[in-house]
Design a protein around this motif. Sequence first.
Motif, PDB file in Angstrom:
ATOM      1  N   ILE A 159       0.829  -1.203   0.000  1.00 51.39           N
ATOM      2  CA  ILE A 159       0.000   0.000   0.000  1.00 51.39           C
ATOM      3  C   ILE A 159       0.862   1.251   0.000  1.00 51.39           C
ATOM      4  N   ARG A 162       2.223   1.772  -3.628  1.00 52.83           N
ATOM      5  CA  ARG A 162       1.198   2.161  -4.595  1.00 52.83           C
ATOM      6  C   ARG A 162       0.637   3.557  -4.354  1.00 52.83           C
ATOM      7  N   SER A 163       0.635   4.022  -3.116  1.00 57.57           N
ATOM      8  CA  SER A 163      -0.122   5.239  -2.796  1.00 57.57           C
ATOM      9  C   SER A 163       0.720   6.419  -2.329  1.00 57.57           C
ATOM     10  N   HIS A 172      -3.254  12.870   4.701  1.00 56.53           N
ATOM     11  CA  HIS A 172      -3.278  11.734   3.776  1.00 56.53           C
ATOM     12  C   HIS A 172      -2.171  10.736   4.103  1.00 56.53           C
ATOM     13  N   LEU A 176      -2.604   6.821   4.998  1.00 58.42           N
ATOM     14  CA  LEU A 176      -1.839   5.783   4.312  1.00 58.42           C
ATOM     15  C   LEU A 176      -1.150   4.863   5.316  1.00 58.42           C
TER      16      LEU A 176
END
Length: 255
Positions: A159, A162-163, A172, A176
């Motif tokens: 994760i 990817r983010s 944010h 995450l």
Amino acid sequence: MTYCVGMVLEKGLVLMSDTRTNSGVDNISTFRKMFSWQVPGERMIAVMTAGNLATTQAVVSQLEERTKEPEDRETTVLNGPTMFNVATEIGRLLRSTIKSVQTANNSGKSSFTASMIVAGQIKGMKPRLFMIYPEGNFVEASWDTPFFQIGETKYGRPILIRSYDRDMSFEHAIKLLMVSFDSTLKANLSVGLPLDLLVIEKDTFAPTHEHRVTAEDPYFHEISSGWGDALRAAFHSLPDYNFESAKRDGPGERA
């Protein structure tokens, strides 16, 4: 086991660690793995630890003692001229502590090893993030490798890869990390709540936000359930496998 993440953003640094330690399924305890020191207006430095608990506590205790009665010849987290010097000294302390414990126990085994993440900023310089290995050497984060993990890294890593976005907001970034930790907690019982969170905004030289995420934390519950629902929805939105199409498009059945 442990899971700790340190992340570099354009806005500063975000750190998160779990607090679970265990010596078997019937001996699980909670210990803080994130530590910080500051000189208001001049520096803010944090350390996260993974590995043998006695080893990491010995290193942190030495760092604490040096801040209380520093000697001119010693580099401490409060007087090191650069983050590089601070990371070098912490690496030296980690290496010497591991060596002394192994010698005292007449053991060359790796059971006393540990690793650390060192993060922070000194006035006039940029925020920096280092991962220190048991041998005392270290690597520094860059925009090509903007986050470090120690401990149980594999479940939460996808994760992050990817983010992550270097321009993302602190809010944010925290979201995450929450997802990354939730994925790890679900997959490995040796990582557990509470979680410690620390945000260090660039050029503030003080904690921008500190929070302990407990089992009753409403935001973490919302993230955990929402991420599970989102994964199930994403899975069901993917096209179904078709036996007939596979026969037509594939190499054919084998004898």
